[in-house]
Design a protein around this motif. Structure first.
Motif, PDB file in Angstrom:
ATOM      1  N   VAL A 140     -61.826 -52.554 -13.539  1.00 39.49           N
ATOM      2  CA  VAL A 140     -61.085 -53.330 -14.535  1.00 39.49           C
ATOM      3  C   VAL A 140     -59.836 -52.578 -14.973  1.00 39.49           C
ATOM      4  CG1 VAL A 140     -61.216 -54.289 -16.883  1.00 39.49           C
ATOM      5  CG2 VAL A 140     -63.163 -54.520 -15.326  1.00 39.49           C
ATOM      6  N   THR A 147     -58.821 -61.544 -16.450  1.00 38.24           N
ATOM      7  CA  THR A 147     -57.882 -60.651 -17.145  1.00 38.24           C
ATOM      8  C   THR A 147     -56.952 -61.474 -18.029  1.00 38.24           C
ATOM      9  OG1 THR A 147     -56.428 -60.721 -15.202  1.00 38.24           O
ATOM     10  CG2 THR A 147     -57.875 -58.820 -15.408  1.00 38.24           C
ATOM     11  N   SER A 199     -64.627 -56.885 -19.268  1.00 37.68           N
ATOM     12  CA  SER A 199     -64.508 -58.098 -18.450  1.00 37.68           C
ATOM     13  C   SER A 199     -65.331 -59.235 -19.052  1.00 37.68           C
ATOM     14  CB  SER A 199     -64.927 -57.826 -16.999  1.00 37.68           C
ATOM     15  OG  SER A 199     -66.323 -57.630 -16.881  1.00 37.68           O
ATOM     16  N   ASN A 224     -62.868 -60.541 -11.989  1.00 39.20           N
ATOM     17  CA  ASN A 224     -62.876 -60.263 -13.426  1.00 39.20           C
ATOM     18  C   ASN A 224     -61.721 -61.009 -14.091  1.00 39.20           C
ATOM     19  OD1 ASN A 224     -65.071 -58.383 -13.630  1.00 39.20           O
ATOM     20  ND2 ASN A 224     -63.790 -56.843 -12.653  1.00 39.20           N
ATOM     21  N   TYR A 232     -50.832 -61.537 -13.352  1.00 37.39           N
ATOM     22  CA  TYR A 232     -52.221 -61.074 -13.247  1.00 37.39           C
ATOM     23  C   TYR A 232     -53.190 -61.932 -14.077  1.00 37.39           C
ATOM     24  CZ  TYR A 232     -50.462 -56.941 -10.848  1.00 37.39           C
ATOM     25  OH  TYR A 232     -49.864 -56.096  -9.935  1.00 37.39           O
ATOM     26  N   GLU A 279     -55.721 -53.447 -15.423  1.00 37.01           N
ATOM     27  CA  GLU A 279     -55.072 -53.319 -16.730  1.00 37.01           C
ATOM     28  C   GLU A 279     -53.834 -52.440 -16.636  1.00 37.01           C
ATOM     29  OE1 GLU A 279     -59.072 -53.937 -19.480  1.00 37.01           O
ATOM     30  OE2 GLU A 279     -58.496 -51.920 -18.865  1.00 37.01           O
ATOM     31  N   SER A 292     -63.352 -60.689 -21.929  1.00 33.40           N
ATOM     32  CA  SER A 292     -62.274 -61.544 -21.406  1.00 33.40           C
ATOM     33  C   SER A 292     -62.813 -62.897 -20.964  1.00 33.40           C
ATOM     34  CB  SER A 292     -61.570 -60.855 -20.229  1.00 33.40           C
ATOM     35  OG  SER A 292     -60.863 -59.726 -20.664  1.00 33.40           O
TER      36      SER A 292
END
Length: 392
Positions: free
Chosen positions: A313, A201, A19, A199, A379, A317, A22
């Motif tokens: 996370v 993404t 995270s 987080n 997402y 994913e 990212s």
């Protein structure tokens, strides 16, 4: 141009580290100058750090947090080694499944007098991984921000010490609304400091990595394939996953195989548990993998059997990869999936996990619908960083 510091431990393979990568790869470097402080320059994700973030020199004192006590003694850092020994002793006075949290907390408290301050002054300092003592005590900044990645209502810490540390921050960022609420159930007095930033993404990044060719037995396996990507620890509930698969085998489900990507302190115990239950051919530990996405992509079902999470996370994913997802009903589960829409939530027990898998196994149309809904959902959430920029 605002000057920022972001601090964390290292770049070992893990959800928090993914995270952070990212976030750094989606950051606005035109308006922010970012220094990155890693206590240890180790981990397979080091080469994924963007060049725009300036990596500060490694500190020998802070690097000891990722070293065994014996090695610290050998490096002639006696005060740090003694502080670590005392932290371990004090944490073990009240044993729990996760007394490592208290040990880590005491380790920071008792080593603080022997740790150097950072000389540079910042507009904003961000501590990305608990415990946040470095930014709280050793950094000068106009604004200090700490991150919450776990369900703190379930974590065994010294609450008085923890509160004093959290209270030194201007803002506290939770990765989900449920994560925020769990934290406030323990630290209600900090309510006006806590905000939510999910987080970050990047679907493109994950989909590109998922297309890479990697060597794994999962690609030759014709059985119904379950995949979990997780640290091998009590929190992630992999022991319950082994027992759930045993229940399914006893029911006659011999064509289910469960692959786990990850590493951690419970590996020896889990290998023994797998052996005891005669599941060597059905419950397979693949170990640490830099790129877990091709394995996730090969799954018929992604399962997160955790006892608690902040916001996993890996679940997000798996959804980006349009996998049907099953998670246990941990306190923050509803922030992960819309139950029955882009995932399914089962009871947090061995029987609950087994029942949830059995339903998914039998109902191919339900799995297809979950996958389809994931495919239709966007997402990508780099817009979440706008909340951080507003604070800065």
């Amino acid at each position: 141009m605002k000057e920022l510091l972001i601090a964390s431990y290292d770049m070992e393979v893990g959800g928090v580290e993914r995270s952070l990568i990212s976030m750094l790869n989606n950051f606005d470097y035109k308006n922010h100058e970012v220094d990155l402080m890693l206590y240890s320059h180790t981990g397979d994700f080091m080469n994924l750090l963007p060049k725009q973030a300036k990596l500060l020199s490694e500190s020998k004192a802070y690097k000891t947090f990722r070293m065994p006590i014996g090695k610290i003694l050998q490096s002639a850092k006696l005060p740090l080694a003694l502080a670590r020994l005392f932290a371990k002793y004090k944490a073990n006075l009240n044993h729990s499944h996760e007394n490592g949290y208290k040990q880590l907390q005491y380790m920071w408290v008792y080593t603080l007098p022997f740790l150097p301050r950072l000389k540079k002054k910042y507009d904003v300092a961000i501590s990305y991984l608990w415990p946040h003592y470095f930014v709280a005590e050793k950094v000068t900044a106009k604004t200090k921000i700490a991150w919450i990645h776990t369900d703190f209502s379930t974590v065994d810490t010294d609450e008085e010490l923890d509160f004093q540390m959290w209270n030194k921050f201007d803002y506290i960022m939770a990765v989900s609304e449920e994560c925020k609420n769990a934290f406030l159930s323990k630290y209600k007095a900090l309510e006006n400091k806590v905000l939510v930033i999910e987080n970050i993404t990047s679907p493109e990044f994950i989909l590109n990595l998922a297309a890479e060719k990697v060597d794994s037995p999962i690609f030759q396996d014709s059985r119904f394939k379950i995949v979990t990507v997780a640290r091998l620890s009590y929190a992630k509930g992999i022991d319950n996953a082994v027992k759930a698969l045993k229940l399914l085998k006893q029911k006659g489900y011999d064509d289910i195989v469960w692959y786990v990507v990850g590493y951690g302190g419970d590996e020896g115990m889990l290998k023994e548990l797998i052996k005891q239950n005669g599941l060597e051919d059905q419950f397979i530990l693949l170990g640490k993998q830099l790129n877990p996405y091709p394995v996730m992509n090969a799954a018929d079902l992604y399962v997160q059997p955790s006892r608690y999470e902040g916001k996993a996370v890996t679940v997000g994913e798996a959804q980006i990869l349009s996998k049907p997802v099953l998670i246990t009903n941990y306190a923050t589960a509803n922030s992960q999936v819309k139950n029955g829409f882009d995932g399914s939530i089962c009871e947090m027990s061995i029987e609950g996990i087994a029942d949830g898998i059995e339903r998914m196994y039998k109902d191919k149309e339900f799995r297809k619908q979950l996958s389809h809904n994931c495919l239709d959902t966007n997402y990508h959430n780099s817009h979440e960083l706008q909340k951080l920029y507003q604070l800065i």
